[in-house]
Design a protein around this motif. Structure first.
Motif, PDB file in Angstrom:
ATOM      1  N   PRO A  44      80.999  38.563  25.230  1.00 23.66           N
ATOM      2  CA  PRO A  44      80.382  39.888  25.437  1.00 23.66           C
ATOM      3  C   PRO A  44      79.018  40.007  24.765  1.00 23.66           C
ATOM      4  CG  PRO A  44      82.717  40.115  24.919  1.00 23.66           C
ATOM      5  CD  PRO A  44      82.373  38.676  24.718  1.00 23.66           C
ATOM      6  N   GLU A  45      78.891  39.420  23.561  1.00 24.72           N
ATOM      7  CA  GLU A  45      77.615  39.491  22.842  1.00 24.72           C
ATOM      8  C   GLU A  45      76.528  38.731  23.603  1.00 24.72           C
ATOM      9  OE1 GLU A  45      80.447  38.443  21.543  1.00 24.72           O
ATOM     10  OE2 GLU A  45      81.020  40.076  20.166  1.00 24.72           O
ATOM     11  N   SER A  46      76.857  37.508  24.041  1.00 27.88           N
ATOM     12  CA  SER A  46      75.886  36.704  24.784  1.00 27.88           C
ATOM     13  C   SER A  46      75.536  37.358  26.107  1.00 27.88           C
ATOM     14  CB  SER A  46      76.440  35.302  25.044  1.00 27.88           C
ATOM     15  OG  SER A  46      76.594  34.583  23.848  1.00 27.88           O
ATOM     16  N   ARG A  47      76.542  37.931  26.770  1.00 27.80           N
ATOM     17  CA  ARG A  47      76.300  38.576  28.061  1.00 27.80           C
ATOM     18  C   ARG A  47      75.319  39.738  27.903  1.00 27.80           C
ATOM     19  NH1 ARG A  47      81.194  38.283  29.549  1.00 27.80           N
ATOM     20  NH2 ARG A  47      81.901  40.336  28.881  1.00 27.80           N
ATOM     21  N   GLY A  48      75.467  40.490  26.812  1.00 28.21           N
ATOM     22  CA  GLY A  48      74.549  41.595  26.550  1.00 28.21           C
ATOM     23  C   GLY A  48      73.130  41.098  26.328  1.00 28.21           C
ATOM     24  N   GLU A  49      72.993  40.003  25.569  1.00 24.73           N
ATOM     25  CA  GLU A  49      71.668  39.429  25.310  1.00 24.73           C
ATOM     26  C   GLU A  49      71.055  38.878  26.597  1.00 24.73           C
ATOM     27  OE1 GLU A  49      69.685  39.240  22.615  1.00 24.73           O
ATOM     28  OE2 GLU A  49      71.075  40.591  21.618  1.00 24.73           O
ATOM     29  N   ASP A 107      68.523  31.972  25.141  1.00 22.18           N
ATOM     30  CA  ASP A 107      67.328  31.838  25.986  1.00 22.18           C
ATOM     31  C   ASP A 107      67.455  30.656  26.945  1.00 22.18           C
ATOM     32  OD1 ASP A 107      67.143  30.380  23.545  1.00 22.18           O
ATOM     33  OD2 ASP A 107      65.061  29.934  23.964  1.00 22.18           O
ATOM     34  N   ASP A 108      68.165  29.593  26.514  1.00 17.64           N
ATOM     35  CA  ASP A 108      68.413  28.462  27.424  1.00 17.64           C
ATOM     36  C   ASP A 108      69.342  28.875  28.560  1.00 17.64           C
ATOM     37  OD1 ASP A 108      66.808  26.629  26.092  1.00 17.64           O
ATOM     38  OD2 ASP A 108      68.414  25.957  24.774  1.00 17.64           O
ATOM     39  N   THR A 144      66.468  34.723  20.822  1.00 19.01           N
ATOM     40  CA  THR A 144      66.979  35.801  19.968  1.00 19.01           C
ATOM     41  C   THR A 144      67.762  35.247  18.782  1.00 19.01           C
ATOM     42  OG1 THR A 144      68.953  35.989  21.379  1.00 19.01           O
ATOM     43  CG2 THR A 144      67.104  37.450  21.875  1.00 19.01           C
ATOM     44  N   GLU A 145      67.918  33.917  18.727  1.00 19.27           N
ATOM     45  CA  GLU A 145      68.610  33.292  17.605  1.00 19.27           C
ATOM     46  C   GLU A 145      67.602  32.952  16.520  1.00 19.27           C
ATOM     47  OE1 GLU A 145      69.302  32.258  20.739  1.00 19.27           O
ATOM     48  OE2 GLU A 145      71.456  32.530  20.995  1.00 19.27           O
ATOM     49  N   MET A 146      67.619  33.708  15.443  1.00 17.99           N
ATOM     50  CA  MET A 146      66.651  33.536  14.360  1.00 17.99           C
ATOM     51  C   MET A 146      67.278  34.020  13.067  1.00 17.99           C
ATOM     52  SD  MET A 146      64.370  36.684  15.724  1.00 17.99           S
ATOM     53  CE  MET A 146      65.262  38.206  16.119  1.00 17.99           C
TER      54      MET A 146
END
Length: 243
Positions: free
Chosen positions: A119-124, A96-97, A142-144
């Motif tokens: 790739p995972e972060s890019r998708g998020e 989110d940052d 989304t980090e929880m």
């Protein structure tokens, strides 16, 4: 002494230490500060010494400091960092940052940031950017930590230890089913107060208050105030937990 005056004194000290190449002392001085104060200090420096000082930050605080910088300072720093250095920062930043950052950056810089993101972060990032501005979906993290109702307290703590380093908050955990639908919420305090063999499903609060991804941030603020909450789960139209 006013905070601004303290920062300006630190600025002179850091510039002097950099000029004398006393890099260990720079690292030690910066490492003793709060991340937000380091960011404020870097804002006072010219681009080159700011980048030099940033490179001397302890690895575990660099990404947090970067997230506190103003967009203009982030852009200047990005232009001076190598791909490897920027990739490491992005790896350690909360998604989110990163979204907040790229919303303020020019297209060519955004392209570089996305290229160096996993790739995972890019998708998020792409998913979060599709939500309308100032909605729950656009401001959520989304980090929880999510748990399953069949876990024991002992298994829950094992899971928290495993994924907690990447979570923005671990004090509130969300319980989801196999389809990621939100079933309940449980606090770490509740887990701590019960035997390790107790089931999470027996401790969780069922049907917790939550926000929809399209809810306006003012509505969300009212929920926080009304129910005195530290965190609020965000679900989609099918009540699947998304943030």
């Amino acid at each position: 002494m006013e905070k601004k005056e303290e920062i300006l004194e630190l600025k002179d000290k850091i510039l002097s230490l950099l000029e004398q190449r006393r890099f260990h002392e720079v690292r030690q001085t910066l490492g003793d500060l709060y991340e937000a104060d380091v960011a404020q200090l870097l804002e006072e420096l010219e681009s080159a010494p700011a980048c030099q000082a940033f490179r001397l930050l302890p690895k575990d605080m660099a990404a947090e400091v970067f997230s506190y910088l103003e967009p203009e300072s982030q852009q200047k720093l990005i232009s001076l960092l190598t791909d490897a250095e920027l990739e490491k920062i992005l790896e350690d930043m909360y998604v989110d940052d990163t979204v907040d950052m790229i919303e303020e950056l020019p297209a060519n810089v955004v392209k570089r940031v996305l290229k160096l993101s996993s790739p995972e972060s890019r998708g998020e990032i792409n998913r979060l950017c599709r939500y309308e501005e100032d909605t729950a979906g656009s401001i959520m993290t989304t980090e929880m930590v999510d748990l399953k109702r069949g876990m024991t307290v002992g298994q829950a703590f094992d899971h928290i230890r495993k994924v907690g380093t990447d979570a923005e908050t671990i004090y509130t955990c969300y319980v989801t089913d196999e389809y990621r639908k939100l079933e309940g919420v449980v606090s770490v305090r509740q887990l701590l107060l019960h035997p390790y063999e107790t089931k999470v499903g027996d401790l969780m609060e069922q049907d917790p208050i939550c926000a929809q991804t399209g809810d306006d941030q003012e509505t969300i603020a009212q929920l926080f105030q009304k129910y005195d909450m530290l965190a609020l789960p965000v679900v989609d139209s099918e009540r699947r937990l998304v943030g």
